[in-house]
Write a protein that holds these residues in place. Structure first.
Motif, PDB file in Angstrom:
ATOM      1  N   VAL A  50      -2.664 -11.316 -10.457  1.00 11.51           N
ATOM      2  CA  VAL A  50      -1.709 -10.890  -9.440  1.00 11.51           C
ATOM      3  C   VAL A  50      -2.402  -9.820  -8.619  1.00 11.51           C
ATOM      4  N   VAL A  82       0.552 -13.966  -6.412  1.00 14.01           N
ATOM      5  CA  VAL A  82       0.082 -14.483  -7.686  1.00 14.01           C
ATOM      6  C   VAL A  82      -0.974 -15.534  -7.346  1.00 14.01           C
ATOM      7  N   ALA A 124       6.592  -9.970  -9.414  1.00 18.71           N
ATOM      8  CA  ALA A 124       5.217  -9.584  -9.718  1.00 18.71           C
ATOM      9  C   ALA A 124       5.195  -8.660 -10.933  1.00 18.71           C
ATOM     10  N   SER A 156       7.937 -17.841  -8.202  1.00 17.34           N
ATOM     11  CA  SER A 156       7.793 -16.569  -8.914  1.00 17.34           C
ATOM     12  C   SER A 156       8.646 -16.533 -10.179  1.00 17.34           C
TER      13      SER A 156
END
Length: 174
Positions: free
Chosen positions: A20, A31, A51, A116
């Motif tokens: 990341v 990412v 994240a 995500s």
């Protein structure tokens, strides 16, 4: 096995989370997925909370109370369901789409997800990660030679990030 299909016929490549990072211009987390069988890297812009959720798990950190993705993992486990795989399935209008495949009661269910969230869940349950071949073809960065040096990849990726925006992926420019 590094390849499977999504939706019956769309080929998928197995990926792994390479790391990341942050887009230095927009301060947005990214990412970086890497193909298991090659040197193609797929950058996906994500939100700060996601994240943090991915990084915390990758770094072995824990929180005193379950985060959202921990809660989802615990729910699946308590319902005798299993996350079989996650897949980045599409890039449309500068937005990546993903799915989470869950098995429960002898059948599989595909659930629409942001990449995500799917990745944050995958790192918690050790589910394999895939990306649609067409997404990789459209958006991946490829290195000509075998990549062994992590610092080399990070340096090249930082150079790439200095010159790219999410909109570049829609037009195919680099």
């Amino acid at each position: 096995m590094a390849q499977t299909t999504y939706g019956g016929s769309n080929p998928l490549q197995q990926m792994q989370i390479y790391g990341v990072s942050f887009d230095m211009v927009g301060k947005q987390p990214i990412v970086l997925l890497k193909t298991v069988d090659g040197n193609r890297f797929l950058p996906i812009w994500i939100g700060h909370p996601e994240a943090a959720a991915i990084l915390m798990k990758l770094q072995g950190a824990s929180t005193p109370r379950p985060m959202t993705h921990d809660l989802l993992s615990d729910m699946l486990e308590n319902l005798d369901a299993k996350c079989e795989r996650v897949a980045v399935t599409e890039l449309r209008d500068n937005t990546f789409y993903a799915s989470i495949t869950v098995s429960v009661g002898g059948s599989e269910i595909e659930i629409d997800s942001r990449p995500s969230d799917a990745l944050a869940l995958a790192v918690r349950v050790a589910a394999p990660i895939f990306a649609a071949e067409e997404v990789i073809e459209e958006s991946a960065i490829e290195f000509e030679h075998e990549v062994e040096d992590t610092e080399e990849v990070v340096d090249k990726f930082k150079d790439f990030l200095d010159e790219v925006s999410p909109e570049d992926f829609a037009s195919g420019d680099s």
